[in-house]
Write a protein that holds these residues in place. Structure first.
Motif, short mmCIF file in Angstrom:
data_model
loop_
_atom_site.label_atom_id
_atom_site.label_comp_id
_atom_site.label_asym_id
_atom_site.label_seq_id
_atom_site.Cartn_x
_atom_site.Cartn_y
_atom_site.Cartn_z
N TYR A 61 0.77 -1.21 0.07
CA TYR A 61 0.04 -0.17 0.31
C TYR A 61 0.86 1.30 0.17
N PRO A 91 -3.10 -7.37 -3.87
CA PRO A 91 -3.05 -6.06 -4.52
C PRO A 91 -2.12 -4.90 -4.21
N ALA A 123 -2.28 -1.10 -3.19
CA ALA A 123 -3.57 -0.27 -2.46
C ALA A 123 -3.23 1.04 -2.79
N TYR A 124 -4.05 1.97 -2.96
CA TYR A 124 -4.10 3.63 -2.97
C TYR A 124 -4.75 3.96 -1.68
N ASP A 125 -4.20 4.70 -0.73
CA ASP A 125 -4.24 4.89 0.63
C ASP A 125 -4.39 6.32 0.69
N CYS A 158 -5.00 3.43 -9.61
CA CYS A 158 -5.30 2.13 -9.85
C CYS A 158 -5.24 1.69 -11.25
N MET A 216 -6.22 -1.65 -5.88
CA MET A 216 -7.16 -1.81 -4.85
C MET A 216 -7.29 -0.29 -4.28
N ASN A 217 -8.46 -0.14 -3.69
CA ASN A 217 -8.68 1.26 -3.02
C ASN A 217 -9.12 1.05 -1.49
N TYR A 218 -8.07 1.78 -0.48
CA TYR A 218 -8.45 1.56 0.65
C TYR A 218 -9.31 2.80 1.18
N TRP A 247 -10.42 -2.17 -0.03
CA TRP A 247 -10.08 -2.60 1.07
C TRP A 247 -10.54 -1.72 2.03
#
Length: 294
Positions: free
Chosen positions: A60, A90, A92-94, A123, A134-136, A156
């Motif tokens: 992430y 994945p 992930a974008y946080d 993404c 994935m998007n957090y 997420w």
């Protein structure tokens, strides 16, 4: 299906990954870094430790992006790290409260549309590179910062509770105060409702199974009905189960065991690269159940 996993960063310090594996951890998200290519000082140590014991990893990246171009660049920083390891889960974008506060100090207001656009930019860059995006998010950001109808990527979701307020998620981060053997102090703990791919150990075992006198195997994609046969040089679609039985009998007579059989998952990043190679021979598509004669 429920898989137990963790996410870690520099704040967990030195981790004993053998103990983590023995504790039943099935996957780990590791912070790659934040902002403009600031690498988490423990990323490489954690990535090496997890993969060495066969725990599949994702990454992430904590965002300080102010626009879609910066978000896409953050994805590229994460990809630079992913390519150094076997990342099957994945990337992930946080984007969280500190991201929004930082933007405000720079004179930028993160609106719902801007947050949505940045998540998609990140993404999409990950997906185009052959990895799983994935998007957090948490409950507040799910409703106030991300327009889910515009984001076609897995979620997420963080909600520290015994129950969850939404069902639209692939991974639930249900606590930030988990206790896991091998990890000093507390860590985030998660439940995955989706298996994103083989562990390092499973991939190695698959490679070993392929090292036979005749490099042949059967395989499916995403547990579909169609069985494919790799004869050592070309890919063939088997139209009937009897074909597989005859080929397996011949193989077994020559090698003393059944032909290896695999069920590869199309969402695994390594499968995308495999598919690019075998598509030079034949077009392989994922088919609906019931498409093959029994």
């Amino acid at each position: 299906m429920e898989l137990f996993g963790i996410d870690v960063s520099q704040y967990q310090g030195n981790i004993d990954w053998n103990q983590v594996k023995d504790a039943g951890v099935k996957f780990a998200f590791i912070r790659g870094g934040y902002g403009k290519n600031n690498i988490d000082p423990y990323f490489h140590q954690n990535a090496k430790g997890a993969t060495a014991v066969g725990i599949p990893i994702g990454i992430y990246w904590f965002s300080y992006a102010l626009n879609t171009e910066m978000a896409a660049n953050e994805a590229k920083y994460a990809l630079d790290l992913a390519r150094q390891y076997n990342v099957t889960w994945p990337i992930a974008y946080d984007l969280e409260g500190d991201s929004v506060s930082y933007a405000s100090r720079q004179g930028v207001t993160i609106t719902k549309q801007l947050a949505t656009d940045m998540a998609n930019a990140f993404c999409q860059t990950i997906q185009e590179a052959g990895y799983i995006p994935m998007n957090y998010t948490n409950l507040s950001y799910y409703y106030n910062y991300f327009d889910r109808s515009q984001i076609p990527y897995d979620i997420w979701y963080a909600q520290y509770s015994s129950t969850r307020s939404i069902d639209d998620m692939s991974i639930w981060q249900y606590s930030s105060s988990g206790s896991v053997a091998g990890i000093p102090g507390r860590c985030d703990v998660n439940i995955a409702y989706k298996d994103y791919g083989a562990t390092t150990t499973e991939l190695e075992e698959s490679n070993n199974e392929m090292e036979v006198e005749e490099m042949q195997c059967f395989f499916k994609v995403d547990n579909g009905d169609t069985v494919w046969w790799f004869d050592g040089q070309q890919i063939h679609r088997l139209a009937h189960r009897d074909e597989r039985n005859v080929l397996n009998d011949i193989y077994k007579a020559n090698n003393g065991k059944d032909m290896p059989f695999f069920d590869w998952k199309s969402n695994a990043p390594w499968y995308n690269r495999l598919q690019n190679a075998i598509n030079r021979v034949v077009d392989i598509t994922v088919e609906k159940p019931g498409s093959v004669e029994e």
